[in-house]
Write a protein that holds these residues in place. Structure first.
Motif, short mmCIF file in Angstrom:
data_model
loop_
_atom_site.label_atom_id
_atom_site.label_comp_id
_atom_site.label_asym_id
_atom_site.label_seq_id
_atom_site.Cartn_x
_atom_site.Cartn_y
_atom_site.Cartn_z
N PHE A 58 18.12 -3.69 9.10
CA PHE A 58 19.17 -3.52 10.09
C PHE A 58 18.68 -3.54 11.54
N LEU A 59 17.41 -3.20 11.78
CA LEU A 59 16.91 -3.15 13.15
C LEU A 59 16.71 -4.56 13.70
N LYS A 60 17.13 -4.78 14.94
CA LYS A 60 16.92 -6.08 15.57
C LYS A 60 15.44 -6.41 15.66
N LYS A 61 15.14 -7.69 15.67
CA LYS A 61 13.76 -8.14 15.81
C LYS A 61 13.48 -8.46 17.28
N THR A 62 13.60 -7.43 18.10
CA THR A 62 13.35 -7.57 19.53
C THR A 62 12.38 -6.49 19.99
N LEU A 109 11.76 20.45 13.76
CA LEU A 109 12.13 19.08 13.42
C LEU A 109 11.05 18.14 13.92
N VAL A 110 10.93 17.00 13.27
CA VAL A 110 10.04 15.94 13.73
C VAL A 110 10.89 14.84 14.36
N VAL A 111 10.54 14.44 15.56
CA VAL A 111 11.24 13.36 16.26
C VAL A 111 10.28 12.17 16.35
N ALA A 112 10.70 11.04 15.82
CA ALA A 112 9.87 9.83 15.88
C ALA A 112 10.67 8.67 16.44
N VAL A 113 10.03 7.90 17.30
CA VAL A 113 10.62 6.67 17.83
C VAL A 113 9.79 5.51 17.28
N LEU A 114 10.45 4.62 16.54
CA LEU A 114 9.80 3.48 15.93
C LEU A 114 10.19 2.20 16.67
N LYS A 115 9.25 1.30 16.82
CA LYS A 115 9.51 0.01 17.44
C LYS A 115 9.00 -1.10 16.54
N ARG A 116 9.43 -2.31 16.80
CA ARG A 116 9.00 -3.44 16.00
C ARG A 116 7.50 -3.70 16.20
N CYS A 117 6.83 -4.02 15.10
CA CYS A 117 5.44 -4.47 15.19
C CYS A 117 5.43 -5.79 15.96
N GLU A 118 4.33 -6.09 16.60
CA GLU A 118 4.24 -7.26 17.46
C GLU A 118 4.62 -8.54 16.71
N GLY A 119 4.19 -8.66 15.47
CA GLY A 119 4.46 -9.87 14.71
C GLY A 119 5.88 -9.99 14.22
N MET A 120 6.69 -8.91 14.42
CA MET A 120 8.08 -8.92 13.96
C MET A 120 9.07 -9.16 15.09
N VAL A 121 8.60 -9.43 16.29
CA VAL A 121 9.46 -9.59 17.45
C VAL A 121 9.83 -11.06 17.63
N PHE A 122 11.13 -11.34 17.66
CA PHE A 122 11.62 -12.70 17.90
C PHE A 122 12.75 -12.60 18.92
N GLU A 123 12.41 -12.70 20.17
CA GLU A 123 13.41 -12.56 21.23
C GLU A 123 14.41 -13.71 21.18
#
Length: 316
Positions: free
Chosen positions: A233-237, A302-316
């Motif tokens: 579901f997460l965008k590849k950006t 609580l644990v708060v985590a911010v996840l981002k796309r790995c470099e190889g998963m980014v397609f702007e």
């Protein structure tokens, strides 16, 4: 600073028996104890924020059988309270684009204005409701496709994402635009093909600028499926983010496996941008996989985590 649970009160009958009186008095008997789950099918919840013009009414699902009960969707959990509060805070800050979060989350922003959001394991959908009231472009709310859970989700969203509940913008002259692009669908984590009961996974693949995951880590046997749903579901950006907030209900060791770096990369296509711990009073500390807390103390955190796309998963 107000405690995290101060915005929640029960709506319904007063306590009727000794067990009910005891459960509502634990904070007095044990001052260090904190309630980390709120409500039941008989007692809906009133969520009152000083920044909202009127309180929200949050209903809880009535579990139908043991399968539904094991989902624990019939409670509002503190992780949802915190995520909703963070979204509200940063979406109402005029300078949120620069990152308004202080402390261990400094430089991050939980602003959802103009963004497409998807929530997994929504339960009561409070973070999604807040995003919808605060100018999100679109809101998609999902949970396990059990009829009682889905009915409660749809009712909560329809009741609360309305212009009359929206707070004023930062200039106090007008309300933020309330989203009308709202989807509520069942989704079983890790299921995206023809075995899925709806077309939702296909229609919303890589649609989320912001993905909400609140208190979904207590089942280690579902971590792989949850990571796959994050990936789906997460965008590849480069700007897409998944916000994962979780309590320690089944212990630190069982929930920590979700954050395994290799598994996040291989199954989720994401990596950790920031991770830290925060208690119900706003006290913060570094994330520590090895830390041991007794059950009373761990309920506060609580644990708060911010996840981002790995470099190889980014397609702007």
């Amino acid at each position: 600073m107000a405690t995290l649970t101060s915005r929640i009160t029960l709506k319904g009958d007063e306590p009727a028996g000794p067990e009910d009186y005891l459960s509502t008095s634990l904070g007095v008997i044990f001052p260090d104890d904190v309630t980390n789950q709120h409500g039941d099918a008989e007692h809906s919840l009133i969520y009152a924020s000083p920044k909202l013009p009127r309180p929200l009414l949050i209903e809880l699902a009535e579990p139908e059988g043991e399968t539904d009960r094991r989902l624990f969707s019939h409670y509002l959990w503190n992780a949802s309270l915190l995520l909703a509060e963070l979204i509200e805070r940063d979406s109402l800050e005029a300078e949120s684009e620069a990152g308004t979060t202080e402390g261990l989350g400094e430089g991050l922003s939980f602003d959802t204005r103009g963004l497409s959001t998807v929530e997994l394991g929504a339960g009561t959908a409070l973070p999604s409701i807040m995003a919808g009231l605060l100018g999100a472009k679109s809101v998609a709310v999902t949970d396990y496709p059990a009829p009682a859970v889905m009915k409660t989700l749809r009712d909560n969203v329809a009741r609360n994402i309305k212009p009359e509940f929206a707070p004023l913008g930062s200039d106090s002259s007008s309300s933020l635009p309330v989203t009308t692009d709202i989807t509520v669908e069942g989704h079983e984590w890790g299921v995206f093909d023809s075995s899925s009961p709806s077309s939702f996974p296909a229609s919303h693949a890589h649609s989320a600028d912001r993905l909400f995951v609140a208190d979904c880590l207590w089942m280690p046997w579902q971590h792989a499926n949850l990571r796959r749903s994050v990936n789906h579901f997460l965008k590849k950006t480069a700007t897409a983010r998944a916000w994962v907030v979780a309590g320690f209900h089944t212990g630190r060791a069982k929930m920590a496996g979700f954050y395994d770096a290799e598994a996040l990369r291989e199954e989720g296509g994401v990596e950790i941008e920031r991770i830290w711990e925060r208690d119900c009073d706003g006290v913060e500390r570094a994330w520590d996989v090895e830390r041991e807390d007794d059950i009373t103390v761990r309920k506060r955190w609580l644990v708060v985590a911010v996840l981002k796309r790995c470099e190889g998963m980014v397609f702007e």
